[in-house]
Design a protein around this motif. Structure first.
Motif, PDB file in Angstrom:
ATOM      1  N   GLU A 191      33.030   7.602   2.416  1.00 47.17           N
ATOM      2  CA  GLU A 191      33.489   8.249   3.169  1.00 47.17           C
ATOM      3  C   GLU A 191      32.825   8.796   4.123  1.00 47.17           C
ATOM      4  O   GLU A 191      33.286   9.983   4.849  1.00 47.17           O
ATOM      5  N   ASP A 206      28.407  13.667   7.665  1.00 46.56           N
ATOM      6  CA  ASP A 206      27.329  12.583   7.888  1.00 46.56           C
ATOM      7  C   ASP A 206      26.313  13.926   8.038  1.00 46.56           C
ATOM      8  O   ASP A 206      26.181  13.915   9.370  1.00 46.56           O
ATOM      9  N   SER A 257      22.157   6.753  -7.354  1.00 45.68           N
ATOM     10  CA  SER A 257      22.278   7.145  -8.518  1.00 45.68           C
ATOM     11  C   SER A 257      23.341   6.225  -9.758  1.00 45.68           C
ATOM     12  O   SER A 257      22.840   4.404  -9.015  1.00 45.68           O
ATOM     13  N   LYS A 286      17.363  14.184  -8.382  1.00 47.93           N
ATOM     14  CA  LYS A 286      16.607  13.417  -9.895  1.00 47.93           C
ATOM     15  C   LYS A 286      16.810  11.144  -9.196  1.00 47.93           C
ATOM     16  O   LYS A 286      15.689  11.316  -9.635  1.00 47.93           O
TER      17      LYS A 286
HETATM   18  N1  LIG Z   1      26.244   9.540 -14.270  1.00 45.71           N
HETATM   19  C1  LIG Z   1      25.829  10.172 -12.971  1.00 45.71           C
HETATM   20  N2  LIG Z   1      26.529  10.440 -11.914  1.00 45.71           N
HETATM   21  C2  LIG Z   1      25.977  11.270 -11.485  1.00 45.71           C
HETATM   22  C3  LIG Z   1      24.319  11.066 -11.774  1.00 45.71           C
HETATM   23  C4  LIG Z   1      23.744  10.991 -12.607  1.00 45.71           C
HETATM   24  O1  LIG Z   1      22.561  10.887 -13.617  1.00 45.71           O
HETATM   25  N3  LIG Z   1      24.681  10.045 -13.361  1.00 45.71           N
HETATM   26  N4  LIG Z   1      23.239  11.748 -10.880  1.00 45.71           N
HETATM   27  C5  LIG Z   1      24.063  12.885  -9.430  1.00 45.71           C
HETATM   28  C6  LIG Z   1      22.956  13.490  -9.162  1.00 45.71           C
HETATM   29  S1  LIG Z   1      22.196  14.572  -9.552  1.00 45.71           S
HETATM   30  C7  LIG Z   1      22.933  13.489  -7.589  1.00 45.71           C
HETATM   31  S2  LIG Z   1      22.135  13.735  -7.053  1.00 45.71           S
HETATM   32  C8  LIG Z   1      24.211  12.050  -6.781  1.00 45.71           C
HETATM   33  C9  LIG Z   1      23.554  11.407  -6.221  1.00 45.71           C
HETATM   34  O2  LIG Z   1      24.015  10.125  -6.020  1.00 45.71           O
HETATM   35  P1  LIG Z   1      23.568   9.105  -4.928  1.00 45.71           P
HETATM   36  O3  LIG Z   1      22.817   9.569  -4.158  1.00 45.71           O
HETATM   37  O4  LIG Z   1      24.032   8.035  -5.659  1.00 45.71           O
HETATM   38  O5  LIG Z   1      24.779   9.215  -3.593  1.00 45.71           O
HETATM   39  P2  LIG Z   1      26.256   9.236  -3.962  1.00 45.71           P
HETATM   40  O6  LIG Z   1      26.797   8.591  -4.814  1.00 45.71           O
HETATM   41  O7  LIG Z   1      26.623   8.317  -2.426  1.00 45.71           O
HETATM   42  O8  LIG Z   1      26.650  10.977  -2.687  1.00 45.71           O
HETATM   43  C10 LIG Z   1      26.298  11.866  -3.864  1.00 45.71           C
HETATM   44  C11 LIG Z   1      27.390  12.912  -2.668  1.00 45.71           C
HETATM   45  O9  LIG Z   1      26.625  13.471  -1.893  1.00 45.71           O
HETATM   46  C12 LIG Z   1      26.964  13.210  -0.157  1.00 45.71           C
HETATM   47  N5  LIG Z   1      26.944  12.371   0.385  1.00 45.71           N
HETATM   48  C13 LIG Z   1      26.125  11.258   0.370  1.00 45.71           C
HETATM   49  N6  LIG Z   1      25.872  10.390   1.849  1.00 45.71           N
HETATM   50  C14 LIG Z   1      25.293  11.718   2.494  1.00 45.71           C
HETATM   51  C15 LIG Z   1      25.469  12.123   3.929  1.00 45.71           C
HETATM   52  N7  LIG Z   1      25.098  11.816   4.709  1.00 45.71           N
HETATM   53  N8  LIG Z   1      25.414  13.041   4.698  1.00 45.71           N
HETATM   54  C16 LIG Z   1      25.932  14.283   3.317  1.00 45.71           C
HETATM   55  N9  LIG Z   1      26.766  14.351   2.475  1.00 45.71           N
HETATM   56  C17 LIG Z   1      26.033  12.684   0.984  1.00 45.71           C
HETATM   57  C18 LIG Z   1      28.638  11.863  -1.034  1.00 45.71           C
HETATM   58  O10 LIG Z   1      29.885  11.977  -0.734  1.00 45.71           O
HETATM   59  C19 LIG Z   1      28.601  12.729  -2.596  1.00 45.71           C
HETATM   60  O11 LIG Z   1      29.534  13.984  -2.389  1.00 45.71           O
HETATM   61  O12 LIG Z   1      24.424  11.049  -7.713  1.00 45.71           O
HETATM   62  C20 LIG Z   1      25.160  12.001  -9.134  1.00 45.71           C
HETATM   63  N10 LIG Z   1      25.574  11.682 -10.153  1.00 45.71           N
END
Ligand SMILES: Nc1nc2c(c(=O)[nH]1)N[C@H]1C(S)=C(S)[C@@H](COP(=O)(O)OP(=O)(O)OC[C@H]3O[C@@H](n4cnc5c(N)ncnc54)[C@H](O)[C@@H]3O)O[C@H]1N2
Ligand code: MOO
Ligand SMILES: [Mg+2]
Length: 415
Positions: A191, A206, A257, A286
């Motif tokens: 995305e 990003d 995640s 987390k």
């Molecule tokens: N079923 C569950 N879902 C999630 C959990 C969980 O325990 N069970 N944990 C949540 C938590 S807490 C977090 S923190 C996020 C971490 O997600 P990820 O590290 O896998 O990241 P993505 O899924 O790729 O993205 C999450 C969110 O962040 C935005 N994003 C990603 N990269 C960027 C960037 N470079 N700049 C700006 N924003 C970014 C992305 O669009 C998503 O909105 O997971 C939860 N889910």
């Protein structure tokens, strides 16, 4: 799930400092600000370099003036005038004085300075109207602050204005410092687009790439921006391989995640990384993944939510980067207890970090919570964050006016 303290210990144990011999470079004093000394510094010079006067006045023999008074002044012949930077020509004999100025070298034979306010000039003579408190009054003795050959600065210290002053005065113009650590940064996510691209439906900018590069630079590291990598395991694996091979530390965001497109942990394992951390009881942040590689590279798989990403950097990457850089101590963030202006809340399940500002109100520090949503996807209210209030696991609220632990944010207070 690890506690924050457990994760912190694992990370600090994992990261090794740069090598004192191999990972160094020589810089000039002009280029040394923000660098970390890799070798001890000693000087060949005493400091002060010469016995010199601390005041404008007269260099005298104490014995000549110790019992003088306004009624019975000591009358001394002025044999020389000594401005700063000039070597005295004559020695002071009993009954003589030299006119002298602050910083000027003491003449032979004189042991004491009489400040000019306690004197009266009469032609070529000076009348001393009250005695100095002791012999050697207002004399800065050679070597009284530092003696040549002793340790001056220890390795492992950060060079800033105060250290530069010391080094300049000791004529240390070439310094051996640690090279800056190389930190690769990559953003994962289908995305993501760069900030200059028109958004298509569903896309987001990003921001993490930029925020993390700024964080790394503020900590003295060299950010290596590897850009955006889509959620395609083969492409991601290739970029991760490149990052691990070229950098001391890798920071990737997103994909850590439990979603179907979250590949980072699996790829780290496939690449031979030893996964040391999978998740931490911290909010936000987390799903933190930390892996160690045989080449010494430490990989941080940081959660993608923008606030989670920065909080992870401030809480976990900063200590790692400080240790890696060669700093000998003060790796951990600084915590302090202050009054909270606002009511603070948490679900009590994870150690919770709330962002805001430390402010000084009538000389007392207070924490002010950032207005708007405390939501790990809301980076809009992050601006001007200089500290995070910390609610431990089990604590669900802190009333307004109560004391709270706050963590100072990297860079906000000069470290
Ligand atoms: N079923 C569950 N879902 C999630 C959990 C969980 O325990 N069970 N944990 C949540 C938590 S807490 C977090 S923190 C996020 C971490 O997600 P990820 O590290 O896998 O990241 P993505 O899924 O790729 O993205 C999450 C969110 O962040 C935005 N994003 C990603 N990269 C960027 C960037 N470079 N700049 C700006 N924003 C970014 C992305 O669009 C998503 O909105 O997971 C939860 N889910
Ligand atoms: O812990 Mo996530 O980092 O809540 O958003
Ligand atoms: Mg995800």
């Amino acid at each position: 799930m690890l506690s924050v303290k457990e994760a912190e210990s694992i990370i600090l144990e994992l990261v090794k400092p740069l090598d004192t011999r191999k990972d160094t470079e020589v810089v000039t004093l002009e280029d040394a600000t923000g660098r970390i000394l890799a070798q001890p510094v000693t000087s060949e010079l005493d400091f002060p370099y010469w016995d010199n006067s601390a005041m404008d006045g007269y260099a005298v023999k104490f014995a000549d003036v110790e019992s003088c008074s306004a009624e019975s002044p000591a009358v001394l012949e002025i044999v020389e005038e000594i401005p700063a930077g000039v070597q005295p020509k004559s020695a002071i004999a009993s009954g003589q004085a030299a006119r002298i100025f602050t910083g000027a070298m003491m003449p032979e034979g004189a042991d004491t300075i009489v400040i000019q306010e306690n004197t009266k000039r009469e032609g070529n003579c000076v009348l001393v109207l009250s005695p100095p408190s002791r012999s050697n009054a207002f004399v800065r003795q050679r070597g009284s602050f530092y003696q040549a050959g002793n340790p001056l600065l220890e390795p492992g210290i950060l060079i800033n204005a105060s250290e530069i002053a010391v080094l300049a005065t000791a004529q240390c113009t070439q310094l051996t410092v640690y090279r800056r650590p190389r930190v690769a940064i990559l953003s994962t996510g289908d995305e993501l687009v760069p900030p200059d691209r028109t958004l298509q439906p569903g896309q987001i900018v990003d921001s993490n790439q930029y925020a993390l590069a700024a964080f790394v630079a503020s900590q003295g590291g060299i950010p290596i921006r590897l850009g955006i990598v889509p959620d395609k395991p083969d492409l991601l694996k290739e970029k991760m391989t490149q990052a691990i091979a070229t950098a001391d530390m890798v920071l990737s965001t997103g994909g850590v995640s439990v979603g179907d497109y979250d590949y980072v942990e699996q790829l780290l394992a496939e690449l031979g990384g030893e996964i040391r951390i999978r998740s931490v009881a911290i909010k936000p942040g987390k799903p933190l993944t930390v892996a160690a590689f045989a080449n010494g590279c430490t990989y941080f798989g940081i959660p993608g939510n923008p606030v989670s990403a920065l909080v992870s950097c401030w809480r976990f990457v900063q200590p790692a980067l400080r240790k890696l850089s060669g700093l000998s101590d003060n790796w951990l963030p600084t915590f302090m207890k202050v009054r909270s202006r606002d009511r603070l809340i948490s679900d009590g399940k994870r150690e919770t970090y709330l962002w805001g500002q430390l402010q000084s109100v009538d000389g007392v520090c207070e924490f002010q919570l950032a207005g708007g949503a405390q939501n790990s996807a809301n980076l809009i209210n992050l601006a001007r964050t200089n500290s995070l209030a910390v609610l431990p696991v089990g604590q669900t609220a802190i009333a307004s006016g109560q004391e709270v632990d706050v963590m100072l944010v990297a860079g906000a207070f000069g470290r």
